[in-house]
Write a protein that holds these residues in place. Structure first.
Motif, PDB file in Angstrom:
ATOM      1  N   PRO A   1       0.818  -1.212   0.000  1.00 46.08           N
ATOM      2  CA  PRO A   1       0.000   0.000   0.000  1.00 46.08           C
ATOM      3  C   PRO A   1       0.855   1.265   0.000  1.00 46.08           C
ATOM      4  CG  PRO A   1      -0.676  -1.535   1.733  1.00 46.08           C
ATOM      5  CD  PRO A   1       0.619  -2.036   1.197  1.00 46.08           C
ATOM      6  N   ASN A   2       0.238   2.390  -0.334  1.00 42.64           N
ATOM      7  CA  ASN A   2       0.913   3.674  -0.203  1.00 42.64           C
ATOM      8  C   ASN A   2       1.375   3.853   1.239  1.00 42.64           C
ATOM      9  OD1 ASN A   2       0.582   4.520  -2.883  1.00 42.64           O
ATOM     10  ND2 ASN A   2      -1.472   5.303  -2.474  1.00 42.64           N
ATOM     11  N   GLY A   3       2.594   4.344   1.399  1.00 40.58           N
ATOM     12  CA  GLY A   3       3.131   4.545   2.744  1.00 40.58           C
ATOM     13  C   GLY A   3       3.729   3.310   3.370  1.00 40.58           C
ATOM     14  N   ALA A   4       3.850   2.227   2.589  1.00 41.91           N
ATOM     15  CA  ALA A   4       4.387   0.969   3.132  1.00 41.91           C
ATOM     16  C   ALA A   4       5.891   1.019   3.343  1.00 41.91           C
ATOM     17  CB  ALA A   4       4.028  -0.198   2.217  1.00 41.91           C
ATOM     18  N   GLY A   5       6.578   1.985   2.700  1.00 44.04           N
ATOM     19  CA  GLY A   5       8.024   2.093   2.858  1.00 44.04           C
ATOM     20  C   GLY A   5       8.816   1.678   1.633  1.00 44.04           C
ATOM     21  N   LYS A   6       8.135   1.491   0.509  1.00 40.97           N
ATOM     22  CA  LYS A   6       8.802   0.995  -0.699  1.00 40.97           C
ATOM     23  C   LYS A   6       9.818   2.006  -1.250  1.00 40.97           C
ATOM     24  CE  LYS A   6       4.910   0.594  -2.887  1.00 40.97           C
ATOM     25  NZ  LYS A   6       4.040   1.214  -1.838  1.00 40.97           N
ATOM     26  N   THR A   7       9.383   3.239  -1.427  1.00 40.74           N
ATOM     27  CA  THR A   7      10.298   4.258  -1.954  1.00 40.74           C
ATOM     28  C   THR A   7      11.402   4.563  -0.952  1.00 40.74           C
ATOM     29  OG1 THR A   7       8.630   5.224  -3.420  1.00 40.74           O
ATOM     30  CG2 THR A   7      10.469   6.639  -2.791  1.00 40.74           C
ATOM     31  N   THR A   8      11.108   4.468   0.339  1.00 36.02           N
ATOM     32  CA  THR A   8      12.165   4.617   1.348  1.00 36.02           C
ATOM     33  C   THR A   8      13.235   3.546   1.147  1.00 36.02           C
ATOM     34  OG1 THR A   8      10.663   5.588   2.977  1.00 36.02           O
ATOM     35  CG2 THR A   8      12.688   4.597   3.819  1.00 36.02           C
ATOM     36  N   ALA A   9      12.812   2.324   0.837  1.00 29.12           N
ATOM     37  CA  ALA A   9      13.775   1.255   0.572  1.00 29.12           C
ATOM     38  C   ALA A   9      14.647   1.614  -0.627  1.00 29.12           C
ATOM     39  CB  ALA A   9      13.046  -0.068   0.329  1.00 29.12           C
ATOM     40  N   PHE A  10      14.045   2.146  -1.685  1.00 29.34           N
ATOM     41  CA  PHE A  10      14.820   2.589  -2.852  1.00 29.34           C
ATOM     42  C   PHE A  10      15.815   3.682  -2.450  1.00 29.34           C
ATOM     43  CE2 PHE A  10      12.763   1.563  -7.203  1.00 29.34           C
ATOM     44  CZ  PHE A  10      12.684   0.227  -6.865  1.00 29.34           C
ATOM     45  N   ASN A  11      15.365   4.614  -1.624  1.00 31.03           N
ATOM     46  CA  ASN A  11      16.234   5.710  -1.210  1.00 31.03           C
ATOM     47  C   ASN A  11      17.400   5.218  -0.358  1.00 31.03           C
ATOM     48  OD1 ASN A  11      14.805   7.720  -2.563  1.00 31.03           O
ATOM     49  ND2 ASN A  11      13.473   8.153  -0.820  1.00 31.03           N
TER      50      ASN A  11
ATOM     51  N   GLY B   1       3.283   9.610 -20.662  1.00 27.73           N
ATOM     52  CA  GLY B   1       3.850   8.287 -20.885  1.00 27.73           C
ATOM     53  C   GLY B   1       5.206   8.340 -21.560  1.00 27.73           C
ATOM     54  N   TYR B   2       5.382   9.295 -22.476  1.00 23.91           N
ATOM     55  CA  TYR B   2       6.674   9.464 -23.134  1.00 23.91           C
ATOM     56  C   TYR B   2       7.727   9.985 -22.165  1.00 23.91           C
ATOM     57  CZ  TYR B   2       4.497   8.799 -27.737  1.00 23.91           C
ATOM     58  OH  TYR B   2       3.847   8.277 -28.826  1.00 23.91           O
ATOM     59  N   GLN B   3       7.307  10.832 -21.236  1.00 23.71           N
ATOM     60  CA  GLN B   3       8.259  11.315 -20.229  1.00 23.71           C
ATOM     61  C   GLN B   3       8.743  10.159 -19.353  1.00 23.71           C
ATOM     62  OE1 GLN B   3       7.377  15.017 -18.131  1.00 23.71           O
ATOM     63  NE2 GLN B   3       5.884  15.571 -19.706  1.00 23.71           N
ATOM     64  N   ARG B   4       7.851   9.229 -19.058  1.00 23.63           N
ATOM     65  CA  ARG B   4       8.251   8.036 -18.307  1.00 23.63           C
ATOM     66  C   ARG B   4       9.304   7.243 -19.076  1.00 23.63           C
ATOM     67  NH1 ARG B   4       7.506   7.566 -12.904  1.00 23.63           N
ATOM     68  NH2 ARG B   4       5.499   8.415 -12.308  1.00 23.63           N
ATOM     69  N   LYS B   5       9.087   7.084 -20.363  1.00 25.85           N
ATOM     70  CA  LYS B   5      10.049   6.352 -21.187  1.00 25.85           C
ATOM     71  C   LYS B   5      11.382   7.090 -21.250  1.00 25.85           C
ATOM     72  CE  LYS B   5       6.740   3.941 -24.148  1.00 25.85           C
ATOM     73  NZ  LYS B   5       6.267   3.746 -25.546  1.00 25.85           N
TER      74      LYS B   5
ATOM     75  N   PHE C   1      12.263   7.629 -10.795  1.00 22.47           N
ATOM     76  CA  PHE C   1      11.601   8.163  -9.614  1.00 22.47           C
ATOM     77  C   PHE C   1      10.082   8.103  -9.750  1.00 22.47           C
ATOM     78  CE2 PHE C   1      15.810   9.931  -9.533  1.00 22.47           C
ATOM     79  CZ  PHE C   1      16.141   9.968  -8.195  1.00 22.47           C
ATOM     80  N   GLN C   2       9.425   8.006  -8.608  1.00 24.11           N
ATOM     81  CA  GLN C   2       7.968   7.997  -8.571  1.00 24.11           C
ATOM     82  C   GLN C   2       7.416   9.276  -9.189  1.00 24.11           C
ATOM     83  OE1 GLN C   2       6.487   7.458  -4.611  1.00 24.11           O
ATOM     84  NE2 GLN C   2       4.349   7.581  -5.191  1.00 24.11           N
TER      85      GLN C   2
ATOM     86  N   LYS D   1      23.968  -2.122 -13.896  1.00 24.96           N
ATOM     87  CA  LYS D   1      23.767  -3.564 -13.834  1.00 24.96           C
ATOM     88  C   LYS D   1      22.478  -3.868 -13.066  1.00 24.96           C
ATOM     89  CE  LYS D   1      27.533  -4.708 -15.972  1.00 24.96           C
ATOM     90  NZ  LYS D   1      27.446  -5.283 -17.342  1.00 24.96           N
ATOM     91  N   LEU D   2      22.161  -2.979 -12.117  1.00 19.11           N
ATOM     92  CA  LEU D   2      20.934  -3.086 -11.325  1.00 19.11           C
ATOM     93  C   LEU D   2      20.092  -1.845 -11.586  1.00 19.11           C
ATOM     94  CD1 LEU D   2      19.134  -4.340  -9.090  1.00 19.11           C
ATOM     95  CD2 LEU D   2      20.567  -3.134  -7.412  1.00 19.11           C
ATOM     96  N   LEU D   3      18.874  -2.039 -12.074  1.00 13.15           N
ATOM     97  CA  LEU D   3      17.967  -0.933 -12.395  1.00 13.15           C
ATOM     98  C   LEU D   3      16.787  -0.956 -11.444  1.00 13.15           C
ATOM     99  CD1 LEU D   3      17.141   1.407 -14.295  1.00 13.15           C
ATOM    100  CD2 LEU D   3      16.001  -0.309 -15.730  1.00 13.15           C
ATOM    101  N   LEU D   4      16.529   0.169 -10.777  1.00 11.29           N
ATOM    102  CA  LEU D   4      15.404   0.318  -9.868  1.00 11.29           C
ATOM    103  C   LEU D   4      14.349   1.196 -10.542  1.00 11.29           C
ATOM    104  CD1 LEU D   4      17.295   1.114  -6.508  1.00 11.29           C
ATOM    105  CD2 LEU D   4      16.951  -1.095  -7.622  1.00 11.29           C
ATOM    106  N   LEU D   5      13.162   0.667 -10.718  1.00  7.20           N
ATOM    107  CA  LEU D   5      12.073   1.392 -11.370  1.00  7.20           C
ATOM    108  C   LEU D   5      10.982   1.681 -10.340  1.00  7.20           C
ATOM    109  CD1 LEU D   5      11.783  -0.712 -14.675  1.00  7.20           C
ATOM    110  CD2 LEU D   5      12.958   1.484 -14.356  1.00  7.20           C
ATOM    111  N   ASP D   6      10.761   2.962 -10.056  1.00  6.66           N
ATOM    112  CA  ASP D   6       9.781   3.365  -9.042  1.00  6.66           C
ATOM    113  C   ASP D   6       8.492   3.802  -9.724  1.00  6.66           C
ATOM    114  OD1 ASP D   6       8.435   4.209  -6.810  1.00  6.66           O
ATOM    115  OD2 ASP D   6      10.052   5.466  -6.040  1.00  6.66           O
ATOM    116  N   GLU D   7       7.524   2.907  -9.750  1.00 12.15           N
ATOM    117  CA  GLU D   7       6.204   3.123 -10.348  1.00 12.15           C
ATOM    118  C   GLU D   7       6.294   3.639 -11.779  1.00 12.15           C
ATOM    119  OE1 GLU D   7       3.033   4.738  -8.047  1.00 12.15           O
ATOM    120  OE2 GLU D   7       4.085   4.437  -6.155  1.00 12.15           O
ATOM    121  N   PRO D   8       6.946   2.908 -12.674  1.00  9.42           N
ATOM    122  CA  PRO D   8       7.085   3.377 -14.055  1.00  9.42           C
ATOM    123  C   PRO D   8       5.767   3.491 -14.809  1.00  9.42           C
ATOM    124  CG  PRO D   8       7.755   1.082 -13.874  1.00  9.42           C
ATOM    125  CD  PRO D   8       7.571   1.587 -12.473  1.00  9.42           C
ATOM    126  N   ALA D   9       4.734   2.759 -14.388  1.00  6.89           N
ATOM    127  CA  ALA D   9       3.448   2.801 -15.082  1.00  6.89           C
ATOM    128  C   ALA D   9       2.444   3.723 -14.401  1.00  6.89           C
ATOM    129  CB  ALA D   9       2.865   1.391 -15.195  1.00  6.89           C
ATOM    130  N   ALA D  10       2.905   4.519 -13.433  1.00 11.88           N
ATOM    131  CA  ALA D  10       1.994   5.433 -12.731  1.00 11.88           C
ATOM    132  C   ALA D  10       1.324   6.376 -13.727  1.00 11.88           C
ATOM    133  CB  ALA D  10       2.768   6.241 -11.687  1.00 11.88           C
TER     134      ALA D  10
END
Length: 270
Positions: A47-57, A165-169, A94-95, A181-190
């Motif tokens: 859920p929102n506020g679960a700490g996911k983006t904090t983990a990315f940070n 959508g193009y800005q996301r791409k 980034f989100q 080598k490691l790619l982190l995608l934060d809500e790319p389909a938002a």
């Protein structure tokens, strides 16, 4: 090469061991423990506020770890700056889209291609021959990344004039230009509709394979998550709720109650 790689077994690219982050009296993440193997696409959901983006940070050095260890390719990266994290092979989106909005699409990617380069100030100011050659090479590389996400025909367009959508791409292309080598995608389909989000999921799969990435994905579009991720880690209130395959997560009663909803219908994904 380590013994696991020599034996033909997948190696762990990223591992979190008991990672906790506190902001004063608030615990945003507590005892996060998981790993991603080379070549995997792993989902981080909740859920929102679960700490996911904090983990990315935490992984990317935006925040410091309060407790625990973050290990990338057998190296503890706690305490490294974001620019140091990028240089060892970790890039992210980034989100909330963070483009150079008034620059062209091409210039946005050129900046990423060029981030590892250094110039003598005098040569750069005088635009000596070797600098001009390097600029041309940077533009050619940037165009390759734009072509990879289908934006090569928009290279001269101002970034903030494009559809969302193009800005996301574009943000994904810029991350790829950092040669991770490691790619982190934060809500790319938002902000995308179901058809757009599934199209993006196909693109992410293509890019993942083409650039031989290991990918960690935060996403609320479950069609994207379930079609891409072979492993999923579910967070709620900053802690682990569940971990497993897409099949296991879709049928986990705790995940259904806390996040997916009791009425969630499991879809068939290729």
């Amino acid at each position: 090469m380590n013994s696991l790689a020599m034996a033909g077994k997948p190696t762990e690219v990223l591992e979190l061991r008991g990672v906790t982050k506190r902001f004063g009296g608030i615990t945003a993440c507590k005892d996060l423990t998981f790993h991603i193997r080379e070549g995997q696409i792993m989902g981080l959901i909740g859920p929102n506020g679960a700490g996911k983006t904090t983990a990315f940070n935490l992984i990317t050095g935006v925040y410091g770890v309060t407790e625990g260890s973050i290990i990338y390719n057998d190296q503890i990266i706690n305490g490294k700056r974001p620019d140091q994290i990028v240089r060892i092979g970790i890039a992210r989106t980034f989100q909330n889209i963070r483009l150079f909005k008034n620059l062209s699409v091409l210039d946005n990617v050129c900046i990423a291609v060029d981030c590892h380069e250094t110039y003598l100030l005098g040569a750069a100011c005088l635009r000596l021959g070797n600098v001009r050659k390097r600029e041309k090479a940077i533009q050619e590389q940037a165009m390759e990344y734009l072509a990879a996400v289908g934006l090569e025909d928009r290279a001269s367009v101002r970034a903030n004039s494009m559809p969302y959508g193009y800005q996301r791409k574009l943000e994904i292309a810029r991350a790829l230009a950092l040669k991770p080598k490691l790619l982190l995608l934060d809500e790319p389909a938002a902000g995308m509709n179901p058809e757009e989000s599934l199209e993006l999921a196909k693109l992410i799969r293509i890019l993942h394979e083409r650039f031989r990435l290991t990918t960690l994905l935060i996403e609320h579009h479950m069609d994207v998550v379930m079609s891409l991720c072979e492993k999923i880690y579910v967070m709620n209130f900053g802690v682990k709720l569940a971990e497993g395959s897409a099949e296991e997560i879709q049928s986990d009663p705790e995940v259904l109650r806390a996040y997916l909803g009791e009425g969630y219908k499991r879809a068939e994904h290729p």
